[in-house]
Design a protein around this motif. Structure first.
Motif, PDB file in Angstrom:
ATOM      1  N   ASN A 190      52.897  62.757   9.903  1.00 37.04           N
ATOM      2  CA  ASN A 190      51.941  63.720  10.038  1.00 37.04           C
ATOM      3  C   ASN A 190      52.303  65.044   9.334  1.00 37.04           C
ATOM      4  O   ASN A 190      51.454  65.831   9.163  1.00 37.04           O
ATOM      5  CB  ASN A 190      51.757  64.029  11.441  1.00 37.04           C
ATOM      6  N   PHE A 191      53.510  65.290   8.988  1.00 38.63           N
ATOM      7  CA  PHE A 191      54.048  66.531   8.407  1.00 38.63           C
ATOM      8  C   PHE A 191      53.759  66.381   6.740  1.00 38.63           C
ATOM      9  O   PHE A 191      53.657  67.493   6.154  1.00 38.63           O
ATOM     10  CB  PHE A 191      55.526  66.723   8.813  1.00 38.63           C
ATOM     11  N   ASN A 192      53.932  65.181   5.997  1.00 37.28           N
ATOM     12  CA  ASN A 192      53.736  65.147   4.872  1.00 37.28           C
ATOM     13  C   ASN A 192      52.792  64.287   4.184  1.00 37.28           C
ATOM     14  O   ASN A 192      52.653  64.280   3.070  1.00 37.28           O
ATOM     15  CB  ASN A 192      55.010  64.716   4.254  1.00 37.28           C
ATOM     16  N   GLU A 193      51.821  63.865   5.020  1.00 40.89           N
ATOM     17  CA  GLU A 193      50.756  63.164   4.731  1.00 40.89           C
ATOM     18  C   GLU A 193      50.107  63.802   3.402  1.00 40.89           C
ATOM     19  O   GLU A 193      49.497  63.283   2.667  1.00 40.89           O
ATOM     20  CB  GLU A 193      49.900  62.739   5.634  1.00 40.89           C
ATOM     21  N   ASN A 194      49.685  64.990   3.642  1.00 36.32           N
ATOM     22  CA  ASN A 194      48.852  65.874   2.540  1.00 36.32           C
ATOM     23  C   ASN A 194      49.463  65.815   1.169  1.00 36.32           C
ATOM     24  O   ASN A 194      48.702  66.099   0.324  1.00 36.32           O
ATOM     25  CB  ASN A 194      48.381  67.232   3.086  1.00 36.32           C
ATOM     26  N   GLN A 195      50.655  65.865   1.130  1.00 37.30           N
ATOM     27  CA  GLN A 195      51.306  66.050   0.052  1.00 37.30           C
ATOM     28  C   GLN A 195      51.602  64.564  -0.809  1.00 37.30           C
ATOM     29  O   GLN A 195      51.733  64.676  -1.979  1.00 37.30           O
ATOM     30  CB  GLN A 195      52.715  66.561   0.053  1.00 37.30           C
ATOM     31  N   LYS A 196      51.180  63.358  -0.021  1.00 40.28           N
ATOM     32  CA  LYS A 196      51.992  62.444  -0.416  1.00 40.28           C
ATOM     33  C   LYS A 196      50.796  61.226  -0.654  1.00 40.28           C
ATOM     34  O   LYS A 196      50.855  60.395  -1.531  1.00 40.28           O
ATOM     35  CB  LYS A 196      52.779  61.555   0.293  1.00 40.28           C
ATOM     36  N   TYR A 197      49.665  61.425   0.079  1.00 45.77           N
ATOM     37  CA  TYR A 197      48.304  60.262   0.061  1.00 45.77           C
ATOM     38  C   TYR A 197      47.931  59.892  -1.302  1.00 45.77           C
ATOM     39  O   TYR A 197      47.896  58.900  -1.542  1.00 45.77           O
ATOM     40  CB  TYR A 197      47.668  60.500   1.192  1.00 45.77           C
ATOM     41  N   LYS A 198      47.624  61.312  -2.123  1.00 43.30           N
ATOM     42  CA  LYS A 198      46.923  60.918  -3.428  1.00 43.30           C
ATOM     43  C   LYS A 198      48.213  59.999  -4.371  1.00 43.30           C
ATOM     44  O   LYS A 198      47.796  59.658  -5.346  1.00 43.30           O
ATOM     45  CB  LYS A 198      46.562  62.022  -3.992  1.00 43.30           C
ATOM     46  N   LYS A 199      49.446  60.700  -4.384  1.00 44.61           N
ATOM     47  CA  LYS A 199      50.235  59.909  -5.132  1.00 44.61           C
ATOM     48  C   LYS A 199      50.420  58.494  -4.821  1.00 44.61           C
ATOM     49  O   LYS A 199      50.767  57.591  -5.610  1.00 44.61           O
ATOM     50  CB  LYS A 199      51.647  60.620  -5.133  1.00 44.61           C
ATOM     51  N   ILE A 200      50.451  58.161  -3.723  1.00 44.49           N
ATOM     52  CA  ILE A 200      50.478  56.726  -3.238  1.00 44.49           C
ATOM     53  C   ILE A 200      49.326  55.947  -3.667  1.00 44.49           C
ATOM     54  O   ILE A 200      49.161  54.930  -4.350  1.00 44.49           O
ATOM     55  CB  ILE A 200      50.542  56.627  -1.788  1.00 44.49           C
TER      56      ILE A 200
END
Length: 291
Positions: free
Chosen positions: A69-79
């Protein structure tokens, strides 16, 4: 003509959504294990918990990425970009079905938007497991996640759902459950059923089905077990027929009706009230037989 479904087909350039056990490790499916062994990336809510699961089923070949919940916004596009470029990925939460009050929504939404194939596997889900064993209505229900942490907000929310007719399913933490139950005892009708499903599928799982009027007694006797995640189910609202009669027949008219019956027959009294006060005959009759 019947269509053959290839259950063992593995799709590259895809995102698999994989439920994991909510307590009992035996609840994972063969298909889930097979997919976890084949994907290039495993996206996990908590890598420590997922690592334990992978070791349990001897799943070694993988790249583990943390997304919570804390880092999803920073990671989902990269994944999503990795998947688009040719890799396959599995999304897992710490327990149960991903996205159900767990991270993953942004990743799934973005993958859908850019044309990545998404495959969801069936599996463990605590709210459904609790519902089907609750003894409450299962054909109409609503899920509202965790209750507000703030006491005032929680109390306000419970008042707002007081007249929800469907079975209500909520999650609550073990250290707030007693405070929440006290609020329910105060807000809901005393005969409304509450079900608590605690530590579902584990050896020490416990389910309580109680009426609101019994809540405070159980709390005082320290009978409610507080451990782990708790699923709270609330029986749907039902109108009280007796209170409906009182609302539709003013108190002063009921008084006159009672006096009339001392001097007239029930039928005559009903007709007099009906004709003079425009009260429905069946309501007067129902009121008279409830005494």
């Amino acid at each position: 003509m019947k269509t053959k479904i290839k259950t063992n087909t593995f799709y590259k350039n895809s995102l698999y959504i994989i439920p994991t056990p909510i307590g009992n490790m035996g609840d994972i499916t063969y298909r889930a294990i097979n997919i976890l062994k084949k994907v290039n990336i495993i996206v996990a809510e908590d890598t420590r918990i997922t690592n334990n699961l992978l070791k349990k089923f001897d799943i070694k070949k993988h790249v583990l990425i943390s997304m919570n919940n804390f880092n999803e916004n920073q990671k989902y596009k990269k994944i999503a970009k990795k998947i688009k470029n040719g890799l396959s990925a599995a999304l897992v939460s710490s327990a149960g079905t991903p996205l159900i009050n767990d991270p993953g929504y942004n990743l799934v939404k973005h993958c859908k938007e850019i044309g990545i194939k998404i495959i969801s596997l069936p599996g463990a889900c605590s709210l459904i497991t609790a519902l089907i064993t609750s003894g409450l209505t299962t054909n109409k229900f609503c899920f509202d996640g965790y209750l507000p942490k703030n006491k005032k907000e929680r109390y306000k929310y419970l008042k707002e759902i007081k007249k929800e007719k469907r079975t209500i399913i909520l999650y609550e933490s073990s250290h707030r459950i007693l405070s929440t139950l006290k609020d329910m005892a105060e807000i809901f009708d005393e005969n409304r059923h509450i079900v608590l499903a605690i530590e579902i599928t584990k050896y020490w799982e416990k389910t309580y089905k109680i009426k609101c009027k019994e809540i405070l007694t159980l709390i005082k006797k320290n009978k409610i077990k507080r451990k782990g995640e708790i699923v709270v189910l609330i029986e749907g609202y039902k109108k009280n027929k007796k209170s409906k009669i009182k609302k539709e027949i003013p108190k002063n008219i009921l008084t006159i009706f009672d006096i009339l019956q001392k001097y007239k027959t029930k039928k005559e009294s009903i007709e007099i009230i009906k004709n003079n006060f425009n009260i429905k005959r069946n309501l007067l009759y129902k009121n008279s037989i409830k005494k």
